[in-house]
Enzyme design. Structure first.
Site, PDB file in Angstrom:
ATOM      1  N   GLU A  29      25.985  60.873   2.299  1.00 57.38           N
ATOM      2  CA  GLU A  29      26.093  62.187   2.934  1.00 57.38           C
ATOM      3  C   GLU A  29      25.814  62.030   4.430  1.00 57.38           C
ATOM      4  O   GLU A  29      24.834  62.542   4.954  1.00 57.38           O
ATOM      5  CB  GLU A  29      25.113  63.184   2.286  1.00 57.38           C
ATOM      6  CG  GLU A  29      25.470  64.624   2.623  1.00 57.38           C
ATOM      7  CD  GLU A  29      24.438  65.630   2.150  1.00 57.38           C
ATOM      8  OE1 GLU A  29      24.818  66.543   1.403  1.00 57.38           O
ATOM      9  OE2 GLU A  29      23.261  65.510   2.528  1.00 57.38           O
ATOM     10  N   GLU A  74      16.301  70.687  -2.888  1.00 47.77           N
ATOM     11  CA  GLU A  74      16.365  69.733  -1.777  1.00 47.77           C
ATOM     12  C   GLU A  74      15.607  70.208  -0.539  1.00 47.77           C
ATOM     13  O   GLU A  74      15.875  71.305  -0.036  1.00 47.77           O
ATOM     14  CB  GLU A  74      17.829  69.512  -1.396  1.00 47.77           C
ATOM     15  CG  GLU A  74      18.043  68.572  -0.229  1.00 47.77           C
ATOM     16  CD  GLU A  74      19.507  68.450   0.166  1.00 47.77           C
ATOM     17  OE1 GLU A  74      19.844  67.456   0.848  1.00 47.77           O
ATOM     18  OE2 GLU A  74      20.315  69.336  -0.178  1.00 47.77           O
TER      19      GLU A  74
END
Length: 264
Positions: free
Chosen positions: A242, A146
């Site tokens: 998120e 990520e």
């Protein structure tokens, strides 16, 4: 219908961690994801059992779990490229794998790690390739890489940065890009172009609006359009929520009937 999964490490922070899966279920969701839930790489068996039980008893699926990433509140962002802590990550892999096996989780986020004083960046990158391959060998599922924002010493800022690392692992089949639209946008990446260029590498998607990292609609990002883009490009996995929110109304933007859980 889009499958949503609630990141219970950043949402429901007013509740104890083990109460959060049930809270997500009560809000109409059928899936959750977590950062690493403990401050150590190898928690006690009873703590792992309690976590697994909390997810199972809530009746939700675990769709994502991070490997141990160090002291996240203190600024750490993973151990993958951190020479002094490689042994901790290696010790963590079987614990992650066991939780994944028990709960049916098949996506595991390996944060790359910050640049470290006194360490050669090339040596860190070489170590990262070894550690990512070890993570991939150790779990039954996909290891995610990520790009993140807000961490000045974290070297992966764009989708291209992460994919370049994945390309070094060409012999490793079960690795993929975690495309967090918030992080990419805040870092100045061209999100639609990244989706188009790397559609075949995207293995998980997370969202938050910007500025502020709040719920969709609290900022200016065209999140719904980007979700449509990534779906059209072939991504059919869950979309991770998120974002930061406190109190009631955290999910008002998403009708309960669309959240994917059982009806209350």
């Amino acid at each position: 219908m889009t499958q949503w999964t609630v990141n219970c490490s950043i949402l429901y922070t007013g509740l104890p961690l083990l109460e959060r899966p049930a809270a997500a279920a009560a809000d109409g969701f059928g899936a959750v994801e977590f950062w690493w839930p403990w401050p150590v790489a190898v928690p006690a068996d009873r703590d792992v059992d309690a976590f697994v039980r909390a997810v199972e008893e809530a009746g939700v699926r675990l769709t994502g779990l991070n490997f141990f990433a160090g002291d996240m509140p203190g600024g750490d962002r993973g151990l993958v490229s951190w020479p002094a802590r490689a042994s901790e990550l290696l010790d963590n892999i079987p614990v992650v794998a066991a939780i994944g096996e028990r709960l049916g989780c098949r996506a595991f986020n390996a944060l790359y790690g910050n640049r470290v004083d006194g360490a050669d960046p090339k040596e860190q990158d070489d170590l990262a390739a070894e550690m990512l391959a070890a993570c991939a060998r150790g779990v039954a599922g996909t290891v995610l890489l990520e790009p993140v924002s807000g961490a000045p010493r974290y070297p992966l800022l764009t989708a291209d940065d992460a994919v370049a690392v994945l390309d070094r692992l060409g012999h490793v089949p079960n690795v993929g890009l975690l495309a967090d639209f918030y992080h990419l946008a805040v870092n100045g990446d061209d999100v639609p172009a990244a989706i188009e260029r790397h559609a075949g590498r995207i293995a998980h998607v997370q969202i938050a609006d910007a500025p502020g990292r709040g719920a969709p609609g609290t900022g200016t990002l065209p999140i719904r359009r980007w979700i449509g883009d990534v779906r059209a490009a072939g991504y059919d996995g869950p979309i991770g929520l998120e974002y930061r929110a406190e109190g009631s109304g955290d999910f008002d933007w998403l009708p309960r009937a669309d959240r994917g859980g059982t009806s209350a």
